[in-house]
Design a protein around this motif. Structure first.
Motif: not given
Length: 538
Positions: A31-35
């Motif tokens: 459960d990741t978000i690229p930033c």
């Protein structure tokens, strides 16, 4: 939530690495978000648009916020709930505080066990404002006549004789009468049009009094408890809003930073603090216990492993993994982590191989940005950092894409290297990295461009800017590499505390704007040469 990001002043490799690794992790049930840590450059923007990939989220810092804490999700009550209902709820759940919210869950106030206790000691025991249904629920009663939904009046316990009540005029239209099976007083109370009659002792009231109550529009309820017990409990049937604290409540927005909260807590002695959203919706309660052992934001770093190149507040975060192709930096962790550091030309190459190792199919858009990341960081496989592993990755990725790589790369470089309309500070900080070498600080900016003439038309302005950055930042060396992709070399503009350093490092006269052939890699060529030269001229 796990944040994945590259370095400050993001280049193409760092951006697409974050996006691609996030995609891979999520395929593996993560459960990741690229930033990104700053605005993306024109080259990266061209690539993301070309392959129809969304820009990553801009991440300003990873400092611990209130929303990162495991604060207590304490239940809330409505202002029209009663004090007795609040007390029973607190007793059942072992709570010392209850938030009071409206129908839209917006925080109105707080009620504590201390507030309830003080109401019993100092409150107005004769005043009552509440809903009849709440009295029935709190006192385990039964509605006999219900005319009104809400009651407001003065409580009277009918302990006097009928004649005394009558002669002294004790009962009136605002009276709430507590009485046992004394029918003469009940009849008199109905004639006085009192607000409410509470018949105690679970006695059956003859129907004629019920009918009179209906006729005279007098509310009547029957309860099981005796008169003494009811007289003790009745004022606790007031709305909890009558005792809640609603002024100067210390509350914290979920987006506030822990450091700021600690400062405010040091000036207050309260034990419980509500957490709210931007629009004041109640979320939970924090205590000092939560602040002493806070959760940290979880992060994965790509394409860097130095604090100076990373996000603000990184020391407050929990680093789970680092994927990089640069030299080892100064980042430290308190527990073992996955640290993958390979001597290849691009972090995108490493992530491509992670797809292969995990047998995850690469979609066309992800293949496109990975290919672009490798092309960008290796200057179309011409940089000395390029390895056979990079070349093989490009070959395999292009089996998915079927691109004319030369043509695509030139369009990409052309889009990315145009300096038209850009200010000097924007150009300089587009790809600026800081390095700590012993007690000395080195800052190196690199610009890849096909528009060399634009830079040299503003050469003096660039030198003045570099001089200011050097002095203000207390750098030992401040260097701008203007890399010509087609000529495969770089022009140097710089300021250095040791005048001979550039001469020794690049075996040249060290003139401002000098061209150094075959020097295109900050990591593989420039930094090693500078380190070697610093050792020589100690």
């Amino acid at each position: 939530m796990l944040y994945i990001f590259g370095h400050k002043n993001p280049d193409t490799d760092s951006v697409v690495s974050a996006i691609s690794l996030s995609y891979l992790k999520n395929k593996l049930k993560g459960d990741t978000i690229p930033c990104v840590l700053g605005d993306i450059n024109k080259e990266t923007e061209f690539i993301l648009n070309y392959f129809n990939v969304n820009k990553p989220r801009l991440l300003e810092n990873v400092k611990t916020q209130i929303k990162d804490l495991n604060y207590d999700k304490i239940i809330s009550i409505n202002p029209r709930n009663t004090i007795l209902y609040a007390y029973k709820l607190m007793e059942k759940n072992k709570l010392k505080v209850l938030p009071v919210v409206d129908d839209n869950n917006k925080l109105l106030g707080l009620v504590t066990m201390k507030d309830i206790a003080m109401e019993l000691i100092k409150g107005d025991v004769y005043k009552l404002k509440t809903a009849i249904s709440d009295i029935v629920n709190d006192l385990d009663g039964e509605e006999l006549v219900k005319i009104d939904d809400e009651i407001e009046g003065q409580i009277s316990v009918a302990a006097f004789y009928y004649n005394t009540l009558k002669d002294d005029g004790i009962l009136n239209k605002n009276s709430i009468v507590i009485v046992g099976d004394r029918y003469d007083i009940i009849d008199y109370a109905i004639k006085c049009n009192v607000k409410l009659i509470i018949v105690t002792g679970n006695k059956t009231l003859p129907s004629k009094y019920i009918n009179k109550g209906i006729k005279e529009k007098v509310n009547i309820i029957s309860v099981k408890n005796d008169t003494y017990t009811v007289s003790k409990l009745i004022n606790q049937c007031n709305y909890v809003s009558s005792i809640m604290k609603d002024n100067n409540i210390i509350k914290f927005n979920e987006n506030e930073y822990l450091d700021d909260v600690k400062e405010e807590l040091s000036q207050n002695r309260h034990s419980n603090y509500p957490v709210v959203t931007d629009d004041n919706k109640y979320l939970g309660i924090i205590t000092r216990r939560h602040i002493l052992k806070p959760n940290k934001k979880e992060v994965i770093l790509v394409d860097h492993n130095e604090y100076s190149q990373s996000v603000n507040g990184l020391r407050e975060a929990n680093i789970l993994e680092i994927i990089d192709h640069h030299k080892l930096g100064d980042i430290k962790t308190t527990t073992p982590i996955n640290f993958r550091n390979n001597p290849v030309g691009s972090t995108s190459t490493i992530i491509f191989n992670m797809f292969m190792e995990n047998d995850i199919k690469i979609d066309k858009n992800i293949a496109g940005i990975l290919l672009s990341g490798i092309i960008s960081d290796t200057l179309l496989l011409k940089s000395p950092t390029t390895t056979d592993i990079d070349r093989l990755a490009v070959k395999k990725l292009n089996t998915i894409l079927n691109l004319d790589i030369e043509k695509f790369a030139m369009n990409m470089f052309k889009a990315g290297t145009s300096l038209e309309g850009q200010e000097i500070d924007e150009i300089f900080f587009k790809d600026f990295k800081e390095f700590n070498i012993g007690d000395k600080k080195v800052g190196i900016s690199q610009v890849f461009t096909l528009d060399i003439e634009d830079v040299f038309n503003r050469k003096n302005e660039f030198l003045s800017f570099i001089n200011d950055i050097h002095n203000n930042g207390k750098y030992y060396l401040t260097l701008l590499l203007i890399t010509d992709i087609l000529k495969e070399g770089s022009y140097l503009l710089y300021k250095c505390d040791q005048g001979a350093l550039i001469n020794v490092a690049f075996d040249t006269k060290g003139e401002q704007g000098i061209f150094v052939d075959k020097v295109v890699s900050r990591k593989k060529q420039v930094m090693p040469k500078i380190l070697e030269a610093m050792d020589i001229i100690k």
